[in-house]
Scaffold this motif. Structure first.
Motif, mmCIF file in Angstrom:
data_model
loop_
_atom_site.group_PDB
_atom_site.id
_atom_site.type_symbol
_atom_site.label_atom_id
_atom_site.label_comp_id
_atom_site.label_asym_id
_atom_site.label_seq_id
_atom_site.Cartn_x
_atom_site.Cartn_y
_atom_site.Cartn_z
ATOM 1 N N PRO A 112 -8.460 47.086 53.728
ATOM 2 C CA PRO A 112 -9.501 46.067 53.918
ATOM 3 C C PRO A 112 -9.135 44.698 53.354
ATOM 4 O O PRO A 112 -9.788 43.714 53.694
ATOM 5 N N ARG A 113 -8.110 44.631 52.513
ATOM 6 C CA ARG A 113 -7.723 43.341 51.939
ATOM 7 C C ARG A 113 -6.888 42.492 52.891
ATOM 8 O O ARG A 113 -6.596 41.334 52.590
ATOM 9 N N VAL A 114 -6.511 43.062 54.031
ATOM 10 C CA VAL A 114 -5.639 42.362 54.983
ATOM 11 C C VAL A 114 -6.395 42.038 56.265
ATOM 12 O O VAL A 114 -7.025 42.910 56.868
ATOM 13 N N HIS A 115 -6.326 40.773 56.655
ATOM 14 C CA HIS A 115 -6.920 40.300 57.908
ATOM 15 C C HIS A 115 -5.801 39.784 58.802
ATOM 16 O O HIS A 115 -4.869 39.125 58.324
ATOM 17 N N VAL A 116 -5.867 40.081 60.075
ATOM 18 C CA VAL A 116 -4.842 39.667 61.038
ATOM 19 C C VAL A 116 -5.454 38.710 62.034
ATOM 20 O O VAL A 116 -6.549 38.953 62.559
#
Length: 243
Positions: A112-116
Motif C-alpha cells: 500500500p505504500r507504493v502508487h503507480v
C-alpha cells in the motif's frame, strides 16, 4: 573497442521507441529485474536517498517519486530500509509506458505504500515529492538534454534528486553483454543491455553536468558494481563534490 567508450554512445535504445512494446517489452522488464539483482542496481539509489534523508535531519516521514521507474523493483530495497529505520515512506513509481506501469502494479500489488502512475518527466507537478530518483534513467538522454532533465527532476522535488546510472567502461559492458545472453533471448535485453553501458557516464560527464546546472549543488561518487550515484540538492553550496 576501448576508443568507443571515450564518448557516450548516441544510438537510441529499443525501449526508447514508444511505437513498439506489448508483451515482449513486459518480458524485457521482468528480465531487467533479474539483471538489476545480479548487478546490485538498487544499492546506489539507496545510498543517495540515505544521504538526502540524513541532510534533512532524518525525518520519520517522507516521499519518493521514481521517474522512468520501469517495474520499480529497486524500490523494494528502499522499503526494507524504511522498515528497519522506522520511516513512514511513500513511493510513487512513474513511467511513460503502460507496460512498465502494469509490471509495477503487479510487482507491488500487495504494497500500500507504493502508487503507480503513467507520466512523462516533463509533466510532473512542482514539488510533488520530497526526493525524485532516476535509476538507469538519465542515460537515455543526450548530453545536451541532461541539464534540462535534471532541472525538471529538481522542480518536482522538495529536497533534491538522486541519479543512479552506469559507469561507461569496457568491463561492465563485457559483463552485461555476456550476462544478457545467458539469461535472456529478448530483443530489448540483448540490444539495450550492453548499449546502456555505452550510453553511461564517467566522472567528467558529472563535472560537466554540475557546471551546466549552475547554482545547483551536485555530489557524485563511484559505487559498486560499476555505477555512479549523483545527488543534487535543491539548495546548498555552489560547488561540485566528488567522493
Amino acid at each position: 573497442m576501448f576508443k568507443s567508450f571515450k564518448q557516450r554512445a548516441s544510438t537510441k535504445e529499443l525501449m526508447d521507441d514508444f511505437t513498439t512494446g506489448g508483451p515482449e517489452l513486459r518480458t524485457a522488464l521482468r528480465h531487467l529485474r533479474r539483471l538489476n539483482r545480479i548487478f546490485g542496481a538498487a544499492a546506489p539509489t539507496l545510498y543517495g536517498v540515505q544521504r538526502l534523508w540524513i541532510e534533512a535531519d532524518k525525518p520519520r516521514r517522507f516521499s519518493i517519486l521514481d521517474i522512468g521507474a520501469g517495474a520499480g523493483d529497486v524500490n523494494a530495497h528502499i522499503l526494507r530500509w524504511a522498515d528497519r529505520n522506522g520511516v513512514d515512506l511513500r513511493i510513487t513509481l512513474a513511467d511513460i509506458t503502460e507496460e512498465a506501469c502494469e509490471e509495477a502494479r503487479l510487482l507491488f500489488r500487495n504494497e500500500p505504500r507504493v502508487h503507480v502512475m503513467r507520466s512523462d518527466l516533463f509533466e510532473l507537478a512542482e514539488g510533488c515529492a520530497d526526493v525524485v530518483t532516476g535509476t538507469q534513467f538519465v542515460h537515455h538522454f543526450a548530453a545536451r538534454e541532461l541539464s534540462g532533465v535534471v532541472e525538471s527532476m529538481l522542480k518536482a522535488s522538495r529536497w533534491g534528486v538522486v541519479i543512479n546510472d552506469i559507469h561507461r567502461h569496457w568491463i561492465p559492458w563485457a559483463a552485461v553483454w555476456m550476462t544478457t545472453r545467458m539469461i535472456s533471448s529478448n530483443k530489448y535485453i540483448l540490444n539495450d543491455g550492453p548499449l546502456s553501458v555505452a550510453k553511461g557516464f564517467r566522472a567528467e560527464d558529472w563535472k560537466r553536468l554540475g557546471e551546466a546546472l549552475g547554482c545547483s549543488d551536485l555530489f557524485y561518487a563511484w559505487r559498486p558494481l560499476f555505477r555512479y550515484v549523483a545527488v543534487v540538492r535543491k539548495s546548498g553550496l555552489n560547488t561540485v563534490h566528488r567522493s
